[in-house]
Design a protein around this motif. Sequence first.
Motif, PDB file in Angstrom:
ATOM      1  N   GLY A 230      -8.271  -8.975  -3.605  1.00  0.00           N
ATOM      2  CA  GLY A 230      -9.078  -8.568  -2.462  1.00  0.00           C
ATOM      3  C   GLY A 230      -8.717  -9.297  -1.188  1.00  0.00           C
ATOM      4  O   GLY A 230      -7.673  -9.936  -1.075  1.00  0.00           O
ATOM      5  N   GLY A 231      -9.619  -9.209  -0.208  1.00  0.00           N
ATOM      6  CA  GLY A 231      -9.391  -9.798   1.096  1.00  0.00           C
ATOM      7  C   GLY A 231      -9.429  -8.735   2.177  1.00  0.00           C
ATOM      8  O   GLY A 231      -9.508  -7.530   1.904  1.00  0.00           O
ATOM      9  N   VAL A 232      -9.398  -9.166   3.420  1.00  0.00           N
ATOM     10  CA  VAL A 232      -9.317  -8.246   4.556  1.00  0.00           C
ATOM     11  C   VAL A 232      -7.851  -7.878   4.732  1.00  0.00           C
ATOM     12  O   VAL A 232      -6.996  -8.756   4.871  1.00  0.00           O
ATOM     13  CB  VAL A 232      -9.865  -8.903   5.837  1.00  0.00           C
ATOM     14  CG1 VAL A 232      -9.778  -7.935   7.009  1.00  0.00           C
ATOM     15  CG2 VAL A 232     -11.306  -9.354   5.623  1.00  0.00           C
ATOM     16  N   MET A 233      -7.537  -6.574   4.729  1.00  0.00           N
ATOM     17  CA  MET A 233      -6.139  -6.155   4.703  1.00  0.00           C
ATOM     18  C   MET A 233      -5.805  -5.193   5.839  1.00  0.00           C
ATOM     19  O   MET A 233      -6.599  -4.322   6.199  1.00  0.00           O
ATOM     20  CB  MET A 233      -5.802  -5.476   3.372  1.00  0.00           C
ATOM     21  CG  MET A 233      -5.990  -6.349   2.150  1.00  0.00           C
ATOM     22  SD  MET A 233      -5.361  -5.549   0.660  1.00  0.00           S
ATOM     23  CE  MET A 233      -6.106  -6.583  -0.606  1.00  0.00           C
ATOM     24  N   THR A 234      -4.596  -5.369   6.363  1.00  0.00           N
ATOM     25  CA  THR A 234      -4.006  -4.420   7.302  1.00  0.00           C
ATOM     26  C   THR A 234      -2.542  -4.245   6.911  1.00  0.00           C
ATOM     27  O   THR A 234      -1.999  -5.027   6.128  1.00  0.00           O
ATOM     28  CB  THR A 234      -4.088  -4.906   8.763  1.00  0.00           C
ATOM     29  OG1 THR A 234      -3.256  -6.060   8.912  1.00  0.00           O
ATOM     30  CG2 THR A 234      -5.515  -5.258   9.153  1.00  0.00           C
ATOM     31  N   VAL A 235      -1.907  -3.215   7.461  1.00  0.00           N
ATOM     32  CA  VAL A 235      -0.486  -2.995   7.205  1.00  0.00           C
ATOM     33  C   VAL A 235       0.238  -2.846   8.536  1.00  0.00           C
ATOM     34  O   VAL A 235      -0.352  -2.466   9.554  1.00  0.00           O
ATOM     35  CB  VAL A 235      -0.232  -1.746   6.332  1.00  0.00           C
ATOM     36  CG1 VAL A 235      -0.610  -2.011   4.894  1.00  0.00           C
ATOM     37  CG2 VAL A 235      -0.964  -0.533   6.880  1.00  0.00           C
ATOM     38  N   GLY A 236       1.535  -3.154   8.513  1.00  0.00           N
ATOM     39  CA  GLY A 236       2.346  -3.047   9.712  1.00  0.00           C
ATOM     40  C   GLY A 236       3.559  -2.174   9.480  1.00  0.00           C
ATOM     41  O   GLY A 236       4.144  -2.170   8.393  1.00  0.00           O
ATOM     42  N   SER A 237       3.919  -1.414  10.510  1.00  0.00           N
ATOM     43  CA  SER A 237       5.107  -0.565  10.464  1.00  0.00           C
ATOM     44  C   SER A 237       6.013  -0.925  11.630  1.00  0.00           C
ATOM     45  O   SER A 237       5.546  -1.190  12.741  1.00  0.00           O
ATOM     46  CB  SER A 237       4.717   0.912  10.553  1.00  0.00           C
ATOM     47  OG  SER A 237       5.864   1.723  10.726  1.00  0.00           O
TER      48      SER A 237
END
Length: 644
Positions: free
Chosen positions: A257-264
């Motif tokens: 878990g955790g707070v997640m974001t993704v990058g492109s």
Amino acid sequence: MASLDPKALVDIASSSTNPSFAVKTLLRASEIYISQLPTASSRRERSQNIKSILAQAECLKQWNYGLSKSEEIILLKGSLLSGCKVPPWNGKPSPEIIDQLVLSPDQINQIDHWVDGREIYGSNIWPDQMEIKQMLLSNCSFVASLIALSPLNAANLSSILLADKSSFTFKIYLNGTYRRLSITPNIPVSLDLTPLTVMSTHLGPILVEKAFHALRNSYDFQGSNSATDLFLLLGYIPEIVRLHSPEIDLDEIRLRGGVMTVGSNKYEEIGQHNFALTEFDQNTVRVVNPWGGSKLHEWTQLHRSFETLYISHDPVQFRHRYQKHFSGPQQFVVHPSHGEICVLLSQHISTWTDTWTAMDVFLGSTKIYDFKNPILKGHKLDSFYTFCRLKPFSGPRILVPVSPSSSNWTISLYSQESIYCEHVASPAFRCKEIALWKGTSKINSSTFITNQQYRITITSVSFVALVITSAKGLVRLDLLSSDERVDRLRSGDCLANSGNYQPSQAVILKVLDPGKYIVIPTCFESTEGGYEIQVESDSFIKLEKLAPYDAGKFKKSLATTNQQVHITVSRLTEIWIIVLSREFIGLQFLAENEEVIWEENISDGRLGLFSGKLRVEKGFYFLKRVGEDEWNIEIISDNRIEVG
């Protein structure tokens, strides 16, 4: 204390460096919440607050974070960032209140004036559910962070803000501790009062954004990443995962878990862009664009559209923590653990200059000198921090920070199991010298004799570590059992060496008997700049820089094509003959009656480098060579001589 708002008590506890006081304060806050339950408008909310506070108190009882005096000084030194004062948190406004931030030329053209945001949004700062959207600022990672955080624990954002009549004070995490940053509510707007900032129905997210940009004193910001953003905003533990790495396990990551974001790196025409991850389902996750709009993706197929996963972990979830603030290079030994340990290493920064950080892990419990064979090679991150996970292990591990920076640092360890970590002790005695390279000086070069040489003196049997560090070039160390300068390394002379020439650093580790030894550092190619040579030992050791080979001597130099050179000595003296030639393979030193006093032939692959020390009486001598090419002669002597 009973009259205090329980939220204020939680704030005081989280900023305290006294674990006992912090636990008592948290328990008092919980008691106040309990007393308010019968009249509470939202029993569910207060019950959740109580559970959260008690969990935090339980964690604090396990955490080890008492500060030494030197650590307090280190944290105080970290109170200035790019000219902005950020003193440690104490629940009060910062002595410096930041008003208007720097704008880029394009941003200046888009705004008309600055206005108190409360005139637009009113006094209700925080929404029950944040609805925000990135607008004109290049801060997609920051907005994505707020979007990803909102469904999980948006209350954390409201807890970092204190308000008074003219300013808002934020609790940020920087340089090893929570700090305070105060801003005015003034924001840049256009003529029709449209803010330059994030689009929001409430002022809170806009103020958080301003505080975040105030760390750089500018709205002209080219972006960061969500792991870094939430590390600064909330002190969350930043973890960066390369989605194309064959080593990652997305199912395991999802369970953590955790707070997640993704990058492109290839989003439409703009290139780099960040997205928030929300609504985690069994096999899918919603990817939210900070510009607006969202789309469901298969969790295991994220790598098809994105390169990087940014995860931020709330440190409260870990029952045990070890934290240490230190200066300069240090190593830490982590003792066996039954549970996984998360390790975060962060530099203390004073400006937003480019830097990188890495951390290697080695087996053992004693100081590491040779860094060639780590069991875990840290990824070099273009950031002021790095993160790694240590799986459960049965033997001690050494953590070695790697960075070009010599600044102050904080190392933090987090685990559900007890942690035992300590500084790696250095040997009791340490000496070092700093010098400059003088051109090419490898062991078979014509300029080898110009190398700086060192004498070490040992009084008892000792373990000795010799380390040379150079900013540039390939380097090597050689150790000889001698007490005076040598002109070259002959076969069998070397007692120990560091092996082949190595980039930046070379090491010799050896147990030596009492006596005197010569240490010779060399570089493979012509190298500018300096180097540092360091000697460590578990008993007394002395390091001396030897005088140059021609110091206090008479020197005669000659270049000639003649087969022999005449030398006149006026009194008993010691001479040192150094000859360099490309072609000839033999050299003789003859008395006037042609008796051979000294001779040498090339037999070990050197390119015509001859050297010899002689003690000669008054008289006439000849230096004769075998070969045809020009030869360069240098004779060093205690007394005047004639060469011709």
